[in-house]
Every structure is written in structure tokens, then in C-alpha cells.
Design an enzyme around this catalytic site. Structure first.
Site, PDB file in Angstrom:
ATOM      1  CB  CYS A  16      15.541 -48.271  16.376  1.00  8.12           C
ATOM      2  SG  CYS A  16      13.736 -48.142  16.328  1.00  8.12           S
ATOM      3  CB  SER A  18      21.455 -46.250  20.963  1.00  7.82           C
ATOM      4  OG  SER A  18      20.218 -46.018  21.577  1.00  7.82           O
TER       5      SER A  18
HETATM    6  P1  4NP Z   1      16.142 -44.691  17.163  1.00  3.42           P
HETATM    7  O1  4NP Z   1      14.860 -44.663  16.202  1.00  3.42           O
HETATM    8  O2  4NP Z   1      16.603 -43.248  17.281  1.00  3.42           O
HETATM    9  O3  4NP Z   1      17.113 -45.525  16.409  1.00  3.42           O
HETATM   10  O4  4NP Z   1      15.712 -45.294  18.477  1.00  3.42           O
HETATM   11  C1  4NP Z   1      13.754 -43.851  16.429  1.00  3.42           C
HETATM   12  C2  4NP Z   1      12.848 -44.185  17.414  1.00  3.42           C
HETATM   13  C3  4NP Z   1      11.747 -43.406  17.628  1.00  3.42           C
HETATM   14  C4  4NP Z   1      11.535 -42.288  16.846  1.00  3.42           C
HETATM   15  C5  4NP Z   1      12.441 -41.946  15.860  1.00  3.42           C
HETATM   16  C6  4NP Z   1      13.559 -42.738  15.653  1.00  3.42           C
HETATM   17  N1  4NP Z   1      10.380 -41.492  17.046  1.00  3.42           N
HETATM   18  O5  4NP Z   1      10.201 -40.501  16.328  1.00  3.42           O
HETATM   19  O6  4NP Z   1       9.574 -41.811  17.953  1.00  3.42           O
END
Ligand code: 4NP
Length: 155
Positions: A16, A18
């Protein structure tokens, strides 16, 4: 910031925040005619090998950038030798990166929003559990940081 920086953006899942930070920084640098090497990674391994979240792909596309070919990977100790700058998208990821960083790692490690005047210490909020509008907020934050970084590189 040094010339020809190698910049790594790190969030939790690398699907999301990065990838959007990577895309925004690449686009801002390209528009300014600056040569940069950039990538993104996650502190967690949940999404290794996966494309970005479909909502992130749509947000990038709304801003004219295709990130559908990006693939998730987990940050490694070696990244602290291969990149000049490692930016965490929030404080939890910064704390985890401090644990991954080898003692002789040369990369500077900082919170991404520290690059934006008036936003020091702030997180790029995790949009994963929210609705699509959250991804526009993410885009605003990471593109503001990207513009500030490119401005500091041009100095
Ligand atoms: P990101 O968001 O850290 O911005 O890529 C997330 C993507 C997946 C998860 C949590 C946050 N997850 O728990 O799977």
C-alpha cells in the site's frame, strides 16, 4: 542529501504505502531531471511476491503512474549497504528497521514525513483496513514528501 541517491521506502506489507512512495518519488525525480535509484520493501513478509493492493494500483493510475508490475519484498540487512537512504512510513516500521539495520550499515534511516516541513514525527497512516479514500490521503502524504526530497536534492 547526496547526489545520485539510492532511496528505499519501507512500510509493513509493501503493498500500500511504500509502493506509492516509491512511485511518487520516481515521478517527481524524473520530472525534475534527477537520476535516482529507488525501491520499496516491507518489514513483514506477508505479501512477498505479490502485486500492490488493487486500491493502491488504482490510486497510482489516477495520478498517471502504473505500479501494477511492482512486487512485494521484505527488507533485509543488506539494504542498509545498498541504499543511501531508508525511509520508514511510520514509527512502528522505523523501530523494526532499527532492529534490522546492521551495525556497519551505511544508509541513513529516518521517518519519511520528517522530510516535510511541519510534519516532523508524523506517520503516513496505514490505509489497508480502511476504504479507498484513504489511499488518496496516502498519495497526498507521499507525494508531498517526494516533492520535498526532490527539492532538497536540487539544492
Ligand atoms: P502497507 O499496508 O504496510 O502500507 O503495505 C498493509 C498491508 C498489509 C497489511 C497491513 C498493512 N496486512 O496486515 O496484511
Amino acid at each position: 542529501m547526496k547526489q545520485s541517491p539510492r532511496v528505499l521506502f519501507v512500510c509493513l506489507g509493501n503493498i500500500c504505502r511504500s509502493p506509492l512512495a516509491e512511485a511518487a518519488f520516481r515521478a517527481e525525480a524524473e520530472a525534475a531531471g534527477l537520476a535516482v535509484h529507488t525501491d520499496s520493501a516491507g518489514t513483514a513478509a506477508y505479501h512477498v511476491g505479490n502485486p500492490p493492493d488493487p486500491r493502491a494500483i488504482r490510486e497510482a493510475a489516477r495520478n498517471g503512474i502504473d505500479i501494477a508490475h511492482y512486487r512485494g519484498r521484505q527488507v533485509t540487512a543488506r539494504d542498509f549497504h545498498e541504499f543511501t537512504h531508508v525511509f520508514a512510513l511510520d514509527a512502528d516500521n522505523l523501530a523494526n528497521l532499527r532492529r534490522v539495520r546492521p551495525v556497519d550499515g551505511s544508509a541513513e534511516l529516518a521517518l519519511l514525513m520528517d522530510m516535510v516541513p511541519g510534519r516532523r514525527g508524523e506517520a503516513v497512516a496505514d490505509p489497508y483496513y480502511g476504504d479507498e479514500a484513504g489511499f488518496a490521503v496516502t498519495w497526498d502524504d507521499v507525494s508531498m514528501a517526494a516533492r520535498a526530497m526532490v527539492a532538497s536534492l536540487k539544492d
